[in-house]
Design an enzyme around this catalytic site. Sequence first.
Site, short mmCIF file in Angstrom:
data_model
loop_
_atom_site.label_atom_id
_atom_site.label_comp_id
_atom_site.label_asym_id
_atom_site.label_seq_id
_atom_site.Cartn_x
_atom_site.Cartn_y
_atom_site.Cartn_z
N GLY A 82 -1.77 -1.42 0.44
CA GLY A 82 -0.79 -1.19 -0.64
C GLY A 82 -1.50 -1.12 -1.98
O GLY A 82 -2.40 -1.91 -2.25
N ARG A 93 -13.32 0.47 -12.16
CA ARG A 93 -14.11 0.74 -13.37
C ARG A 93 -15.25 -0.26 -13.51
O ARG A 93 -16.39 0.09 -13.84
CB ARG A 93 -13.18 0.67 -14.58
CG ARG A 93 -13.84 0.76 -15.94
CD ARG A 93 -12.75 0.66 -17.00
NE ARG A 93 -13.25 0.70 -18.36
CZ ARG A 93 -13.64 -0.37 -19.04
NH1 ARG A 93 -13.60 -1.56 -18.47
NH2 ARG A 93 -14.05 -0.25 -20.28
N ARG A 149 -2.91 4.15 4.76
CA ARG A 149 -2.91 3.23 5.91
C ARG A 149 -3.52 4.05 7.04
O ARG A 149 -2.94 5.04 7.48
CB ARG A 149 -1.50 2.78 6.24
CG ARG A 149 -0.72 2.31 5.00
CD ARG A 149 -0.26 0.89 5.08
NE ARG A 149 0.61 0.58 3.95
CZ ARG A 149 0.56 -0.56 3.27
NH1 ARG A 149 -0.30 -1.51 3.60
NH2 ARG A 149 1.38 -0.80 2.28
N ASP A 157 -4.92 -8.25 2.91
CA ASP A 157 -5.43 -8.92 4.11
C ASP A 157 -5.83 -7.96 5.22
O ASP A 157 -6.88 -8.13 5.85
CB ASP A 157 -4.44 -9.98 4.62
CG ASP A 157 -3.07 -9.41 4.94
OD1 ASP A 157 -2.76 -8.29 4.50
OD2 ASP A 157 -2.30 -10.09 5.64
N THR A 187 -3.98 -7.03 -4.03
CA THR A 187 -2.66 -6.93 -3.40
C THR A 187 -1.65 -7.65 -4.28
O THR A 187 -1.98 -8.69 -4.88
CB THR A 187 -2.65 -7.56 -1.98
OG1 THR A 187 -1.28 -7.70 -1.55
CG2 THR A 187 -3.30 -8.93 -1.94
N ILE A 188 -0.44 -7.11 -4.35
CA ILE A 188 0.58 -7.79 -5.18
C ILE A 188 1.07 -9.06 -4.50
O ILE A 188 1.71 -9.89 -5.14
CB ILE A 188 1.77 -6.86 -5.49
CG1 ILE A 188 2.54 -6.47 -4.23
CG2 ILE A 188 1.34 -5.62 -6.25
CD1 ILE A 188 3.89 -5.80 -4.51
N ASP A 189 0.76 -9.23 -3.20
CA ASP A 189 1.37 -10.33 -2.43
C ASP A 189 0.78 -11.72 -2.71
O ASP A 189 1.40 -12.72 -2.40
CB ASP A 189 1.25 -10.05 -0.92
CG ASP A 189 1.89 -8.72 -0.54
OD1 ASP A 189 2.80 -8.28 -1.26
OD2 ASP A 189 1.46 -8.13 0.47
N ASP A 192 -1.46 -13.32 -1.13
CA ASP A 192 -1.42 -14.09 0.11
C ASP A 192 -2.80 -14.32 0.73
O ASP A 192 -2.92 -14.59 1.93
CB ASP A 192 -0.50 -13.39 1.13
CG ASP A 192 -0.90 -11.94 1.38
OD1 ASP A 192 -1.81 -11.43 0.68
OD2 ASP A 192 -0.31 -11.31 2.27
N ARG A 237 5.75 -9.63 1.33
CA ARG A 237 5.54 -9.74 2.79
C ARG A 237 5.90 -11.12 3.30
O ARG A 237 6.93 -11.64 2.94
CB ARG A 237 4.10 -9.35 3.13
CG ARG A 237 3.84 -7.89 2.79
CD ARG A 237 2.72 -7.30 3.58
NE ARG A 237 2.49 -5.94 3.17
CZ ARG A 237 2.93 -4.88 3.82
NH1 ARG A 237 3.60 -5.02 4.95
NH2 ARG A 237 2.70 -3.67 3.38
N GLN A 282 8.28 -2.47 -7.96
CA GLN A 282 7.44 -3.64 -8.23
C GLN A 282 5.94 -3.33 -8.15
O GLN A 282 5.11 -4.08 -8.61
CB GLN A 282 7.74 -4.76 -7.22
CG GLN A 282 9.11 -5.35 -7.39
CD GLN A 282 9.56 -6.12 -6.17
OE1 GLN A 282 9.38 -7.32 -6.08
NE2 GLN A 282 10.14 -5.43 -5.21
P1 ATP Z 1 -1.13 -5.05 1.37
O1 ATP Z 1 -1.30 -6.53 1.53
O2 ATP Z 1 -0.95 -4.67 -0.06
O3 ATP Z 1 -0.13 -4.44 2.28
P2 ATP Z 1 -3.27 -4.51 3.17
O4 ATP Z 1 -4.71 -4.33 2.90
O5 ATP Z 1 -2.87 -5.75 3.90
O6 ATP Z 1 -2.52 -4.38 1.77
P3 ATP Z 1 -2.70 -2.91 5.52
O7 ATP Z 1 -1.87 -1.70 5.68
O8 ATP Z 1 -2.36 -4.10 6.34
O9 ATP Z 1 -2.69 -3.24 3.94
O10 ATP Z 1 -4.22 -2.55 5.84
C1 ATP Z 1 -4.85 -1.44 5.21
C2 ATP Z 1 -5.73 -0.74 6.20
O11 ATP Z 1 -6.73 -1.66 6.68
C3 ATP Z 1 -5.03 -0.24 7.46
O12 ATP Z 1 -4.43 1.02 7.26
C4 ATP Z 1 -6.17 -0.16 8.46
O13 ATP Z 1 -6.90 1.01 8.28
C5 ATP Z 1 -7.04 -1.35 8.04
N1 ATP Z 1 -6.71 -2.49 8.91
C6 ATP Z 1 -5.63 -3.29 8.84
N2 ATP Z 1 -5.62 -4.18 9.84
C7 ATP Z 1 -6.73 -3.91 10.59
C8 ATP Z 1 -7.28 -4.46 11.77
N3 ATP Z 1 -6.69 -5.47 12.41
N4 ATP Z 1 -8.43 -3.92 12.24
C9 ATP Z 1 -9.03 -2.90 11.60
N5 ATP Z 1 -8.56 -2.33 10.48
C10 ATP Z 1 -7.42 -2.82 9.98
#
Ligand code: ATP
Length: 324
Positions: free
Chosen positions: A11, A21, A72, A103, A126-128, A130, A172, A256
Amino acid sequence: MQRIAVLTSGGDAPGMNAALRSVVRAADAAGVEVLGVRDGYRGLHRGWMEPIDARAVSGILHIGGTILGTARSHTFRSIEGRQDALKMMHEHGVEGLIVIGGDGSLKGADLLAQEGDVPVVGVPGTIDNDLTGSDFTIGFDTAVNTALEAVDRIRDTASSHHRLFFIEVMGRQAGWIATYVGIAGGATAALVPEQGVDLDALRDRVRDSFDMGKRFCLVVVAEGQPGGARAVAEEIFPADSDVELDHRVTSLGHMQRGGSPSMRDRVLGARLGDAAVQALLDDCNRIMVGEVRLELNHCPLTTAWSQESHPPSHLLGLLDRLAR
Ligand code: ATP
């Protein structure tokens, strides 16, 4: 180290551009070339990376989202996808990778570093909020302030109509955004996944507040609350309920995420981008840089993504004591 790559993933979060930057300029100052990867891991395994220099990141501090793009990527979740990503990094002469994301992104970064020979450093974006290893993540402060602006507007209409509003916010499975918005927005309650909800007590509290002359009531609901704000509203005031209380449900949604980053997110992004470059130059691998009690912190990537961080219960207690 001659050349590193940087990507934003998952996200989007306000302040990611400040971090980008900072990575580019800190690397430039150290004589290291930076490749910017388009659209996160999707771009990494397809080799969508090109040099990004100090001038190219001029005038982006105030821009929300990420100028690199994010995505994603399903393919990257497989070992084959990550092997393709490694191959692309080798082909482009990348000797270190900085991943800015949440995460899921940091889990992917951890696996990539484990399976390959290119060191990887994570930056919490991440905005979360977490993640373990940083008191705050880049984007959280702006997201809370953006949600607060909306809550303030909703309060205007709520008090004009003597209404109760259930307001769903993002976050989340963590209740960080709901807790901060609840306290700063003067909510009657913040319902978060970390705590059970006593719906009868909440209904009584809302009724008592209106009986005592309160003109509005705001209940902030974290998206991680089962069913979200709509389910909570329906449970408290079922369709056949005899309680006559004018209420509305609203979800703040993706607004948000957007918007110009706050001072805090810009400064945090600047600090952590710079720290990530320094960490690679210091031969660190499989760590996330963060800020804990204003000090720079290194945390193993595995800890950062696997130990979800949650708001402390004393903050929810505070909200509870102040709500009338
Ligand atoms: P946000 O917390 O803002 O949603 P995020 O980094 O948790 O951000 P995700 O969609 O969970 O967002 O993960 C981003 C990308 O990281 C995924 O599209 C995927 O390519 C990779 N990813 C996530 N989980 C895994 C995993 N278990 N193994 C390998 N790659 C992963």
